[in-house]
Write an enzyme that holds these catalytic residues in place. Structure first.
Site, PDB file in Angstrom:
ATOM      1  N   ARG A 134      -2.392  -6.345  -7.967  1.00  0.00           N
ATOM      2  CA  ARG A 134      -1.303  -7.303  -7.778  1.00  0.00           C
ATOM      3  C   ARG A 134      -1.375  -8.461  -8.759  1.00  0.00           C
ATOM      4  O   ARG A 134      -0.391  -9.126  -9.019  1.00  0.00           O
ATOM      5  CB  ARG A 134      -1.353  -7.894  -6.353  1.00  0.00           C
ATOM      6  CG  ARG A 134      -0.914  -6.951  -5.286  1.00  0.00           C
ATOM      7  CD  ARG A 134      -1.392  -7.416  -3.940  1.00  0.00           C
ATOM      8  NE  ARG A 134      -2.843  -7.356  -3.874  1.00  0.00           N
ATOM      9  CZ  ARG A 134      -3.548  -7.640  -2.805  1.00  0.00           C
ATOM     10  NH1 ARG A 134      -2.965  -8.026  -1.705  1.00  0.00           N
ATOM     11  NH2 ARG A 134      -4.873  -7.546  -2.836  1.00  0.00           N
TER      12      ARG A 134
ATOM     13  N   SER B 211      -2.432  -7.790   3.264  1.00  0.00           N
ATOM     14  CA  SER B 211      -2.720  -7.640   4.697  1.00  0.00           C
ATOM     15  C   SER B 211      -3.040  -9.002   5.293  1.00  0.00           C
ATOM     16  O   SER B 211      -2.669  -9.300   6.438  1.00  0.00           O
ATOM     17  CB  SER B 211      -3.912  -6.697   4.898  1.00  0.00           C
ATOM     18  OG  SER B 211      -3.595  -5.403   4.434  1.00  0.00           O
TER      19      SER B 211
ATOM     20  N   LYS C  99     -15.456  -7.383   5.684  1.00  0.00           N
ATOM     21  CA  LYS C  99     -14.266  -8.124   6.099  1.00  0.00           C
ATOM     22  C   LYS C  99     -14.155  -8.165   7.615  1.00  0.00           C
ATOM     23  O   LYS C  99     -14.432  -7.174   8.293  1.00  0.00           O
ATOM     24  CB  LYS C  99     -13.007  -7.423   5.560  1.00  0.00           C
ATOM     25  CG  LYS C  99     -12.745  -7.704   4.103  1.00  0.00           C
ATOM     26  CD  LYS C  99     -11.391  -7.148   3.714  1.00  0.00           C
ATOM     27  CE  LYS C  99     -11.112  -7.392   2.249  1.00  0.00           C
ATOM     28  NZ  LYS C  99      -9.867  -6.769   1.808  1.00  0.00           N
TER      29      LYS C  99
ATOM     30  N   HIS D 112       0.843  -1.201   0.000  1.00  0.00           N
ATOM     31  CA  HIS D 112       0.000   0.000   0.000  1.00  0.00           C
ATOM     32  C   HIS D 112       0.883   1.258   0.000  1.00  0.00           C
ATOM     33  O   HIS D 112       0.627   2.223  -0.709  1.00  0.00           O
ATOM     34  CB  HIS D 112      -0.873   0.072   1.266  1.00  0.00           C
ATOM     35  CG  HIS D 112      -1.837  -1.047   1.446  1.00  0.00           C
ATOM     36  ND1 HIS D 112      -1.875  -1.817   2.583  1.00  0.00           N
ATOM     37  CD2 HIS D 112      -2.841  -1.516   0.659  1.00  0.00           C
ATOM     38  CE1 HIS D 112      -2.853  -2.699   2.482  1.00  0.00           C
ATOM     39  NE2 HIS D 112      -3.453  -2.549   1.331  1.00  0.00           N
TER      40      HIS D 112
HETATM   41  P1  ADP Z   1      -9.823  -3.703   0.429  1.00  0.00           P
HETATM   42  O1  ADP Z   1     -10.401  -4.169   1.721  1.00  0.00           O
HETATM   43  O2  ADP Z   1     -10.612  -2.608  -0.223  1.00  0.00           O
HETATM   44  O3  ADP Z   1      -9.425  -4.790  -0.527  1.00  0.00           O
HETATM   45  P2  ADP Z   1      -7.037  -3.401   1.119  1.00  0.00           P
HETATM   46  O4  ADP Z   1      -6.628  -2.635   2.319  1.00  0.00           O
HETATM   47  O5  ADP Z   1      -6.846  -4.873   1.161  1.00  0.00           O
HETATM   48  O6  ADP Z   1      -8.516  -2.957   0.863  1.00  0.00           O
HETATM   49  O7  ADP Z   1      -6.313  -2.836  -0.176  1.00  0.00           O
HETATM   50  C1  ADP Z   1      -6.462  -1.501  -0.603  1.00  0.00           C
HETATM   51  C2  ADP Z   1      -5.868  -1.341  -1.997  1.00  0.00           C
HETATM   52  O8  ADP Z   1      -4.489  -1.644  -1.985  1.00  0.00           O
HETATM   53  C3  ADP Z   1      -6.473  -2.275  -3.045  1.00  0.00           C
HETATM   54  O9  ADP Z   1      -6.548  -1.578  -4.261  1.00  0.00           O
HETATM   55  C4  ADP Z   1      -5.476  -3.385  -3.127  1.00  0.00           C
HETATM   56  O10 ADP Z   1      -5.527  -4.053  -4.384  1.00  0.00           O
HETATM   57  C5  ADP Z   1      -4.194  -2.609  -2.966  1.00  0.00           C
HETATM   58  N1  ADP Z   1      -3.094  -3.459  -2.482  1.00  0.00           N
HETATM   59  C6  ADP Z   1      -3.119  -4.363  -1.492  1.00  0.00           C
HETATM   60  N2  ADP Z   1      -1.915  -4.961  -1.343  1.00  0.00           N
HETATM   61  C7  ADP Z   1      -1.098  -4.403  -2.274  1.00  0.00           C
HETATM   62  C8  ADP Z   1       0.281  -4.617  -2.663  1.00  0.00           C
HETATM   63  N3  ADP Z   1       1.044  -5.528  -2.055  1.00  0.00           N
HETATM   64  N4  ADP Z   1       0.776  -3.865  -3.657  1.00  0.00           N
HETATM   65  C9  ADP Z   1      -0.012  -2.958  -4.283  1.00  0.00           C
HETATM   66  N5  ADP Z   1      -1.302  -2.727  -3.994  1.00  0.00           N
HETATM   67  C10 ADP Z   1      -1.850  -3.444  -3.002  1.00  0.00           C
END
Ligand code: ADP
Length: 153
Positions: free
Chosen positions: A90, A128, A41, A17
């Site tokens: 990803r 995450s 979630k 992120h």
């Molecule tokens: P959500 O609950 O909306 O999926 P996340 O917190 O899991 O939210 O992710 C927020 C954003 O960050 C999403 O667009 C996700 O695809 C992106 N994201 C998550 N992990 C990575 C990563 N390792 N590299 C790049 N983008 C990521």
């Protein structure tokens, strides 16, 4: 002024992120990093904890604003005057999932553009969910989270 919303659960924020945000800063004047509160979630960290982690990472960055919202993402965009929704990709699976959301958002709010950034290959396996699994099982997560959170999570 170009304003983007980077929405997510951030449970917790990872270096994936963080990397997307740093790279996106050249494209936008201001980026809201916002926790959507109505996600189904099941989170490991409370909303307050996740907000705290984001503040520790970005409070000294004038381009980034930390916030939270309930309701539709596009409604929150209108509230903060964001013309863009920023999402990281990803994998193919991320793309399929994100494409549907982006297309529905486009139908509901045609003036808002979703911008996808392809993740750094070094971080494509980081989620995450994996960070939480390592943490739950007593592993060291420091290499997967922003430096500002080392020793905190
Ligand atoms: P959500 O609950 O909306 O999926 P996340 O917190 O899991 O939210 O992710 C927020 C954003 O960050 C999403 O667009 C996700 O695809 C992106 N994201 C998550 N992990 C990575 C990563 N390792 N590299 C790049 N983008 C990521």
């Amino acid at each position: 002024m170009k304003i983007a919303l980077f929405p997510g659960s951030f449970d917790p924020i990872t270096i994936g992120h963080h990397d997307i945000l740093q790279r996106a800063k050249v494209m936008f004047d201001r980026i809201y990093v916002s926790i959507g509160k109505n996600s189904t979630k099941h989170c490991m960290f409370t909303l307050d904890e996740r907000m705290h982690f984001l503040h520790l990472c970005f409070d000294n960055d004038p381009q980034i604003i930390i916030s939270q919202y309930a309701g539709l993402t596009v409604d929150f965009c209108a509230e903060i005057q964001a013309q863009f929704i920023l999402r990281g990709l990803r994998s193919d699976a991320d793309f399929e999932y994100e494409k549907n959301i982006a297309q529905i958002n486009k139908e509901i709010a045609p003036s808002i553009e979703t911008i996808f950034m392809v993740c750094n290959p070094a971080y494509s396996a980081i989620s995450s969910t994996i960070v939480k699994d390592i943490k739950r099982n007593g592993g060291n997560i420091s290499r997967y989270i922003p430096k500002a959170l080392n020793g905190i999570i």
